[in-house]
Design a protein around this motif. Structure first.
Motif, mmCIF file in Angstrom:
data_model
loop_
_atom_site.group_PDB
_atom_site.id
_atom_site.type_symbol
_atom_site.label_atom_id
_atom_site.label_comp_id
_atom_site.label_asym_id
_atom_site.label_seq_id
_atom_site.Cartn_x
_atom_site.Cartn_y
_atom_site.Cartn_z
ATOM 1 N N VAL A 7 0.849 -1.192 0.000
ATOM 2 C CA VAL A 7 0.000 0.000 0.000
ATOM 3 C C VAL A 7 0.884 1.242 0.000
ATOM 4 O O VAL A 7 0.631 2.210 -0.709
ATOM 5 N N LEU A 8 1.925 1.208 0.803
ATOM 6 C CA LEU A 8 2.973 2.228 0.762
ATOM 7 C C LEU A 8 4.164 1.591 0.054
ATOM 8 O O LEU A 8 4.853 0.739 0.634
ATOM 9 N N ASP A 9 4.374 1.973 -1.181
ATOM 10 C CA ASP A 9 5.397 1.326 -2.007
ATOM 11 C C ASP A 9 6.565 2.279 -2.198
ATOM 12 O O ASP A 9 6.525 3.179 -3.036
ATOM 13 N N ASN A 10 7.582 2.113 -1.381
ATOM 14 C CA ASN A 10 8.799 2.902 -1.550
ATOM 15 C C ASN A 10 10.003 2.001 -1.248
ATOM 16 O O ASN A 10 9.840 0.908 -0.699
ATOM 17 N N PRO A 11 11.197 2.424 -1.614
ATOM 18 C CA PRO A 11 12.366 1.552 -1.423
ATOM 19 C C PRO A 11 12.606 1.146 0.027
ATOM 20 O O PRO A 11 13.052 0.028 0.292
ATOM 21 N N THR A 12 12.315 2.038 0.958
ATOM 22 C CA THR A 12 12.536 1.717 2.372
ATOM 23 C C THR A 12 11.670 0.548 2.810
ATOM 24 O O THR A 12 12.134 -0.400 3.458
ATOM 25 N N VAL A 13 10.386 0.588 2.463
ATOM 26 C CA VAL A 13 9.471 -0.485 2.847
ATOM 27 C C VAL A 13 9.866 -1.791 2.164
ATOM 28 O O VAL A 13 9.915 -2.851 2.794
ATOM 29 N N LEU A 73 0.316 -0.669 5.599
ATOM 30 C CA LEU A 73 1.429 -0.276 4.739
ATOM 31 C C LEU A 73 1.818 -1.410 3.793
ATOM 32 O O LEU A 73 2.165 -1.172 2.637
ATOM 33 N N TYR A 74 1.760 -2.637 4.304
ATOM 34 C CA TYR A 74 2.112 -3.826 3.507
ATOM 35 C C TYR A 74 1.406 -5.036 4.106
ATOM 36 O O TYR A 74 1.253 -5.133 5.329
ATOM 37 N N ARG A 75 0.996 -5.965 3.236
ATOM 38 C CA ARG A 75 0.575 -7.279 3.717
ATOM 39 C C ARG A 75 0.904 -8.333 2.667
ATOM 40 O O ARG A 75 0.823 -8.088 1.462
#
Length: 198
Positions: A7-13, A73-75
């Motif tokens: 859902v939050l797609d960035n390099p850190t995640v 943020l992610y699943r």
């Protein structure tokens, strides 16, 4: 099986989730995996730039009540892992609840008090309490320390980051009456993403 959902797609995640997956694959127990994940989780909590403000906002209509927002943020597509922020307004507190999964929880912004409960017969007893500041984090490994309540103590909203080995917002868990120990079915949901059967 459904695809993983960033859902939050960035390099850190993505880098963090990759490291978590590797730690889980390479260790033989939740306790060992938690130890492997601790350094990268600490780095995530210390990075002030990866979490946009929209994922740090309260939510007036939420499954937790009190304006508490749970932002996915992610699943994982198979429901085996989730990363989310939990936003608790000043003076608000969560219900006493469990998680039914192991993982790590850390404070990103604000301050909180946490109360940890243990089952004693049919009831609950307060087993520990602690004050949390940004960067502090702790492990959840059921059945130990899986039942708790958190309260924001700062004048600003608190934001905690949760990494847990289920789809926490969508699984049915339990909330508890801290005085009687009575448990109730509980699903917190996410502010920004529906559960499949919603």
């Amino acid at each position: 099986m459904a695809a993983d959902e960033y859902v939050l797609d960035n390099p850190t995640v993505r880098t963090f989730i990759d490291s978590v997956r590797a730690a889980i694959a390479e260790t033989g127990s939740p306790a060992d995996a938690v130890e492997r994940i601790r350094p990268t989780f600490a780095e995530l909590l210390a990075d002030a730039d990866w979490l946009p403000r929209e994922y740090q906002e309260p939510a007036p209509e939420s499954g937790m009540g009190g304006g508490i927002g749970q932002w996915l943020l992610y699943r994982a597509g198979d429901g085996s892992l989730s990363l989310f922020s939990l936003v608790v307004p000043p003076e608000a507190e969560t219900p006493v609840h469990d998680h039914l999964a192991w993982g790590l929880v850390g404070l990103y912004r604000g301050t909180q008090d946490e109360e940890i409960f243990a089952r004693v017969g049919e009831g609950l007893t307060l087993s520990d309490s602690r004050a949390l500041n940004p960067g502090d984090f702790y492990a959840l490994i059921p059945p130990t320390d899986d039942i708790h309540r958190v309260r924001t103590t700062s004048p600003e909203t608190s934001v905690s980051i949760h990494l847990l080995t289920n789809d926490t917002g969508c699984v049915w868990r339990h909330s508890f009456d801290p005085d009687s120990g009575e448990e109730h079915p509980f699903r917190s949901g996410y502010v920004n993403v529906p559960c499949e059967d919603d």
